[in-house]
Design a protein around this motif. Structure first.
Motif, PDB file in Angstrom:
ATOM      1  N   ARG A  54      -0.340   8.246  11.901  1.00 30.40           N
ATOM      2  CA  ARG A  54      -1.566   9.018  12.161  1.00 30.40           C
ATOM      3  C   ARG A  54      -1.966   9.809  10.913  1.00 30.40           C
ATOM      4  O   ARG A  54      -3.139   9.897  10.567  1.00 30.40           O
ATOM      5  CB  ARG A  54      -1.343   9.939  13.361  1.00 30.40           C
ATOM      6  N   ARG A  55      -0.977  10.376  10.204  1.00 31.59           N
ATOM      7  CA  ARG A  55      -1.275  11.132   8.975  1.00 31.59           C
ATOM      8  C   ARG A  55      -1.835  10.213   7.895  1.00 31.59           C
ATOM      9  O   ARG A  55      -2.729  10.596   7.141  1.00 31.59           O
ATOM     10  CB  ARG A  55      -0.037  11.860   8.475  1.00 31.59           C
ATOM     11  N   ALA A  56      -1.287   8.996   7.791  1.00 29.33           N
ATOM     12  CA  ALA A  56      -1.819   8.044   6.817  1.00 29.33           C
ATOM     13  C   ALA A  56      -3.284   7.747   7.121  1.00 29.33           C
ATOM     14  O   ALA A  56      -4.123   7.718   6.217  1.00 29.33           O
ATOM     15  CB  ALA A  56      -1.000   6.750   6.826  1.00 29.33           C
ATOM     16  N   CYS A  73       0.880  -1.161   0.000  1.00 29.79           N
ATOM     17  CA  CYS A  73       0.000   0.000   0.000  1.00 29.79           C
ATOM     18  C   CYS A  73       0.921   1.215   0.000  1.00 29.79           C
ATOM     19  O   CYS A  73       1.820   1.319   0.838  1.00 29.79           O
ATOM     20  CB  CYS A  73      -0.898   0.020   1.236  1.00 29.79           C
ATOM     21  N   LEU A  74       0.723   2.109  -0.948  1.00 32.59           N
ATOM     22  CA  LEU A  74       1.562   3.304  -1.074  1.00 32.59           C
ATOM     23  C   LEU A  74       0.773   4.490  -0.541  1.00 32.59           C
ATOM     24  O   LEU A  74      -0.296   4.819  -1.067  1.00 32.59           O
ATOM     25  CB  LEU A  74       1.941   3.511  -2.547  1.00 32.59           C
ATOM     26  N   HIS A  75       1.286   5.112   0.507  1.00 37.69           N
ATOM     27  CA  HIS A  75       0.607   6.226   1.177  1.00 37.69           C
ATOM     28  C   HIS A  75       1.331   7.528   0.873  1.00 37.69           C
ATOM     29  O   HIS A  75       2.554   7.550   0.761  1.00 37.69           O
ATOM     30  CB  HIS A  75       0.595   6.009   2.687  1.00 37.69           C
ATOM     31  N   SER A  76       0.584   8.615   0.784  1.00 36.04           N
ATOM     32  CA  SER A  76       1.180   9.932   0.612  1.00 36.04           C
ATOM     33  C   SER A  76       1.165  10.629   1.968  1.00 36.04           C
ATOM     34  O   SER A  76       0.108  10.939   2.511  1.00 36.04           O
ATOM     35  CB  SER A  76       0.388  10.749  -0.411  1.00 36.04           C
ATOM     36  N   ILE A  77       2.364  10.872   2.513  1.00 37.13           N
ATOM     37  CA  ILE A  77       2.503  11.546   3.795  1.00 37.13           C
ATOM     38  C   ILE A  77       3.179  12.884   3.525  1.00 37.13           C
ATOM     39  O   ILE A  77       4.348  12.928   3.135  1.00 37.13           O
ATOM     40  CB  ILE A  77       3.348  10.718   4.797  1.00 37.13           C
ATOM     41  N   ASP A  78       2.421  13.949   3.685  1.00 35.72           N
ATOM     42  CA  ASP A  78       2.914  15.300   3.378  1.00 35.72           C
ATOM     43  C   ASP A  78       3.460  15.376   1.957  1.00 35.72           C
ATOM     44  O   ASP A  78       4.499  15.981   1.702  1.00 35.72           O
ATOM     45  CB  ASP A  78       3.982  15.734   4.390  1.00 35.72           C
ATOM     46  N   GLY A  79       2.785  14.701   1.014  1.00 36.15           N
ATOM     47  CA  GLY A  79       3.167  14.730  -0.385  1.00 36.15           C
ATOM     48  C   GLY A  79       4.299  13.790  -0.755  1.00 36.15           C
ATOM     49  O   GLY A  79       4.751  13.780  -1.896  1.00 36.15           O
ATOM     50  N   VAL A  80       4.777  12.996   0.198  1.00 31.29           N
ATOM     51  CA  VAL A  80       5.887  12.065  -0.047  1.00 31.29           C
ATOM     52  C   VAL A  80       5.346  10.637  -0.050  1.00 31.29           C
ATOM     53  O   VAL A  80       4.716  10.212   0.922  1.00 31.29           O
ATOM     54  CB  VAL A  80       6.971  12.213   1.050  1.00 31.29           C
TER      55      VAL A  80
END
Length: 156
Positions: A114-116, A60-67
């Motif tokens: 938490r951001r994810a 699963c590819l998550h975007s954390i602060d655009g990264v």
């Protein structure tokens, strides 16, 4: 492997189950039309650091602060202790870049998890089991044994 932190615990799918379904998942992710139906899923393709064998791992590819980030407890993460080339297939499209295993503090890990979740990821997608009705905090997530892998895509 289960790590308990109050109402949140690490509960990745069993390895035997992953070995059974991953061949199908790889084909779905790489398919131009079917891959679009699973936008969070991606296929990481890289070379094993010790074996030299090509590896293809659904994540699963998550975007954390655009990264773009991957969270995993699995041992294949050690292939990225130093930045390593990787091809990422997502929604049927291949992008090349580098992946690196991040050295983070527990607080940074908890904040990223938490951001994810705040960005729409489910606990299941992160390999977590949460007690019914439990509100997850970054502090609780800091104790979860997940590694963070950052993906840096090459300029296209």
């Amino acid at each position: 492997m289960t790590t308990t932190t109050s109402g949140v615990r690490l509960a990745p799918p069993p390895r035997a189950l992953m070995r059974t379904i991953n061949p199908l998942v790889r084909r779905v992710i790489a398919h131009p039309r079917l891959g679009r139906r699973v936008p969070l899923m991606a296929l990481l393709e890289f070379t094993g650091r010790r074996s030299g064998a090509p590896l293809r791992v659904p994540v699963c590819l998550h975007s954390i602060d655009g990264v773009p980030m991957v969270f995993t407890p699995r041992s294949w993460r050690l292939n990225f202790t130093e930045p390593a080339p990787v091809a990422v297939t997502r929604c049927g499209r291949v992008r090349r870049g580098y992946a690196v295993l991040l050295r983070v503090t527990p607080q940074e890990r908890g904040t990223a998890l938490r951001r994810a979740l705040d960005n729409g990821a489910t606990p299941f997608e992160l390999g977590l089991k949460v007690d019914r009705g439990h509100e997850i905090t970054a502090g609780e997530l800091s104790g979860i044994g997940l590694a963070l892998i950052r993906i840096d895509f090459s300029e296209e």
